[in-house]
Write a protein that holds these residues in place. Structure first.
Motif, PDB file in Angstrom:
ATOM      1  N   GLN A  78       9.969   6.267  13.427  1.00  0.00           N
ATOM      2  CA  GLN A  78       9.742   5.623  12.139  1.00  0.00           C
ATOM      3  C   GLN A  78      10.100   4.154  12.272  1.00  0.00           C
ATOM      4  O   GLN A  78      11.117   3.803  12.896  1.00  0.00           O
ATOM      5  CB  GLN A  78      10.571   6.257  11.032  1.00  0.00           C
ATOM      6  CG  GLN A  78      10.304   5.622   9.680  1.00  0.00           C
ATOM      7  CD  GLN A  78      10.993   6.366   8.555  1.00  0.00           C
ATOM      8  OE1 GLN A  78      11.161   7.560   8.596  1.00  0.00           O
ATOM      9  NE2 GLN A  78      11.388   5.616   7.530  1.00  0.00           N
ATOM     10  N   GLN A  79       9.272   3.295  11.694  1.00  0.00           N
ATOM     11  CA  GLN A  79       9.508   1.852  11.761  1.00  0.00           C
ATOM     12  C   GLN A  79       8.865   1.188  10.552  1.00  0.00           C
ATOM     13  O   GLN A  79       7.797   1.599  10.118  1.00  0.00           O
ATOM     14  CB  GLN A  79       8.898   1.280  13.050  1.00  0.00           C
ATOM     15  CG  GLN A  79       9.118  -0.188  13.260  1.00  0.00           C
ATOM     16  CD  GLN A  79      10.570  -0.520  13.571  1.00  0.00           C
ATOM     17  OE1 GLN A  79      11.231   0.200  14.307  1.00  0.00           O
ATOM     18  NE2 GLN A  79      11.065  -1.585  13.004  1.00  0.00           N
ATOM     19  N   THR A  80       9.512   0.161  10.024  1.00  0.00           N
ATOM     20  CA  THR A  80       8.944  -0.630   8.939  1.00  0.00           C
ATOM     21  C   THR A  80       8.550  -1.997   9.481  1.00  0.00           C
ATOM     22  O   THR A  80       9.337  -2.639  10.185  1.00  0.00           O
ATOM     23  CB  THR A  80       9.950  -0.789   7.776  1.00  0.00           C
ATOM     24  OG1 THR A  80      10.271   0.517   7.283  1.00  0.00           O
ATOM     25  CG2 THR A  80       9.369  -1.628   6.647  1.00  0.00           C
ATOM     26  N   THR A  87       5.449  -0.634  -2.700  1.00  0.00           N
ATOM     27  CA  THR A  87       6.718  -0.099  -3.181  1.00  0.00           C
ATOM     28  C   THR A  87       6.562   0.323  -4.630  1.00  0.00           C
ATOM     29  O   THR A  87       5.648  -0.116  -5.329  1.00  0.00           O
ATOM     30  CB  THR A  87       7.843  -1.158  -3.084  1.00  0.00           C
ATOM     31  OG1 THR A  87       7.448  -2.309  -3.841  1.00  0.00           O
ATOM     32  CG2 THR A  87       8.133  -1.556  -1.653  1.00  0.00           C
ATOM     33  N   GLU A 130       3.114   2.199  -4.426  1.00  0.00           N
ATOM     34  CA  GLU A 130       3.240   2.867  -3.132  1.00  0.00           C
ATOM     35  C   GLU A 130       2.026   3.768  -2.870  1.00  0.00           C
ATOM     36  O   GLU A 130       1.596   4.514  -3.733  1.00  0.00           O
ATOM     37  CB  GLU A 130       4.513   3.700  -3.098  1.00  0.00           C
ATOM     38  CG  GLU A 130       4.741   4.354  -1.750  1.00  0.00           C
ATOM     39  CD  GLU A 130       6.051   5.101  -1.693  1.00  0.00           C
ATOM     40  OE1 GLU A 130       7.103   4.441  -1.605  1.00  0.00           O
ATOM     41  OE2 GLU A 130       6.008   6.343  -1.765  1.00  0.00           O
ATOM     42  N   PRO A 187       5.585  -4.714   2.914  1.00  0.00           N
ATOM     43  CA  PRO A 187       6.028  -3.777   3.948  1.00  0.00           C
ATOM     44  C   PRO A 187       5.144  -2.541   4.092  1.00  0.00           C
ATOM     45  O   PRO A 187       4.572  -2.047   3.131  1.00  0.00           O
ATOM     46  CB  PRO A 187       7.429  -3.386   3.488  1.00  0.00           C
ATOM     47  CG  PRO A 187       7.428  -3.603   2.023  1.00  0.00           C
ATOM     48  CD  PRO A 187       6.521  -4.780   1.797  1.00  0.00           C
ATOM     49  N   VAL A 188       5.060  -2.096   5.323  1.00  0.00           N
ATOM     50  CA  VAL A 188       4.387  -0.845   5.643  1.00  0.00           C
ATOM     51  C   VAL A 188       5.322  -0.075   6.572  1.00  0.00           C
ATOM     52  O   VAL A 188       5.778  -0.604   7.580  1.00  0.00           O
ATOM     53  CB  VAL A 188       2.986  -1.066   6.255  1.00  0.00           C
ATOM     54  CG1 VAL A 188       3.037  -1.939   7.483  1.00  0.00           C
ATOM     55  CG2 VAL A 188       2.307   0.247   6.563  1.00  0.00           C
ATOM     56  N   THR A 189       5.626   1.152   6.177  1.00  0.00           N
ATOM     57  CA  THR A 189       6.488   2.017   6.983  1.00  0.00           C
ATOM     58  C   THR A 189       5.630   3.094   7.602  1.00  0.00           C
ATOM     59  O   THR A 189       4.873   3.773   6.906  1.00  0.00           O
ATOM     60  CB  THR A 189       7.595   2.655   6.109  1.00  0.00           C
ATOM     61  OG1 THR A 189       8.386   1.603   5.545  1.00  0.00           O
ATOM     62  CG2 THR A 189       8.484   3.571   6.942  1.00  0.00           C
ATOM     63  N   SER A 209       5.292   6.412  10.492  1.00  0.00           N
ATOM     64  CA  SER A 209       6.065   7.433  11.199  1.00  0.00           C
ATOM     65  C   SER A 209       5.125   8.286  12.036  1.00  0.00           C
ATOM     66  O   SER A 209       3.931   8.395  11.753  1.00  0.00           O
ATOM     67  CB  SER A 209       6.857   8.301  10.226  1.00  0.00           C
ATOM     68  OG  SER A 209       5.973   9.025   9.388  1.00  0.00           O
ATOM     69  N   THR A 232       2.477   2.152   2.315  1.00  0.00           N
ATOM     70  CA  THR A 232       2.404   0.735   1.960  1.00  0.00           C
ATOM     71  C   THR A 232       2.830   0.558   0.523  1.00  0.00           C
ATOM     72  O   THR A 232       2.756   1.481  -0.283  1.00  0.00           O
ATOM     73  CB  THR A 232       0.976   0.185   2.143  1.00  0.00           C
ATOM     74  OG1 THR A 232       0.082   0.963   1.353  1.00  0.00           O
ATOM     75  CG2 THR A 232       0.550   0.219   3.589  1.00  0.00           C
ATOM     76  N   GLU A 253       6.698  -5.893   8.520  1.00  0.00           N
ATOM     77  CA  GLU A 253       6.648  -6.828   7.394  1.00  0.00           C
ATOM     78  C   GLU A 253       5.326  -6.766   6.635  1.00  0.00           C
ATOM     79  O   GLU A 253       5.293  -6.988   5.428  1.00  0.00           O
ATOM     80  CB  GLU A 253       6.905  -8.246   7.876  1.00  0.00           C
ATOM     81  CG  GLU A 253       8.314  -8.456   8.380  1.00  0.00           C
ATOM     82  CD  GLU A 253       8.513  -9.842   8.945  1.00  0.00           C
ATOM     83  OE1 GLU A 253       7.758 -10.765   8.580  1.00  0.00           O
ATOM     84  OE2 GLU A 253       9.427  -9.999   9.770  1.00  0.00           O
ATOM     85  N   LYS A 308       0.446   6.367   0.284  1.00  0.00           N
ATOM     86  CA  LYS A 308       0.743   7.051   1.540  1.00  0.00           C
ATOM     87  C   LYS A 308      -0.559   7.601   2.125  1.00  0.00           C
ATOM     88  O   LYS A 308      -1.356   8.215   1.425  1.00  0.00           O
ATOM     89  CB  LYS A 308       1.726   8.202   1.301  1.00  0.00           C
ATOM     90  CG  LYS A 308       2.100   8.946   2.566  1.00  0.00           C
ATOM     91  CD  LYS A 308       3.114  10.031   2.267  1.00  0.00           C
ATOM     92  CE  LYS A 308       3.498  10.769   3.532  1.00  0.00           C
ATOM     93  NZ  LYS A 308       4.495  11.805   3.270  1.00  0.00           N
TER      94      LYS A 308
END
Length: 127
Positions: free
Chosen positions: A108-110, A33, A37, A91-93, A95, A31, A112, A39
């Motif tokens: 893997q997906q991001t 940037t 950031e 954004p939250v990416t 995996s 989450t 909003e 993880k």
């Protein structure tokens, strides 16, 4: 990730003697940037359920429902739609890597924001 995973990654929860697993995924969520950031990562084993995922039973059930296809997770229908603030871009990416029914998982997906992630993936990435 390529090939079939052999063994467990460092830091994985130890299985009891005689236990084995057929489904294993390493889940991560990133989450923010830049300097903000963060993880988070969790291990999840299914059949039998194990690892350090806080909602292991529910996550395994949802992954099984989707036949290991993380793009088809059932999501959280109780959450419905995101309310006020859902247009906020934070954004939250996520995996998932591992093995599900002898098939390598590499997803893997991001999303909003956290709300949209939860609606689409349920508790699987609630790490």
């Amino acid at each position: 990730m390529s090939g079939v995973m052999v063994g467990r990654p460092a830091g994985a929860v130890q299985l009891a003697v005689g236990q084995s697993f057929t489904e294993y995924v390493q889940l991560t969520a990133v989450t923010g940037t830049g300097d903000r950031e963060q993880k988070r990562a969790r291990s999840l084993w299914c059949d039998p359920v194990g690892g350090d995922h806080p909602h292991g039973e529910a996550a395994c059930r949802d992954i099984a429902f989707a036949n290991g296809d993380f793009a088809r997770l059932p999501g959280d229908s109780r959450k419905g739609v995101c309310g006020a603030g859902s247009e906020l871009y934070d954004p939250v990416t996520v995996s998932a890597t591992g093995v599900w029914e002898r098939v390598t998982v590499d997803y893997q997906q991001t999303f909003e924001n956290q709300c949209k992630l939860r609606v689409r993936t349920g508790l699987v990435f609630d790490l």
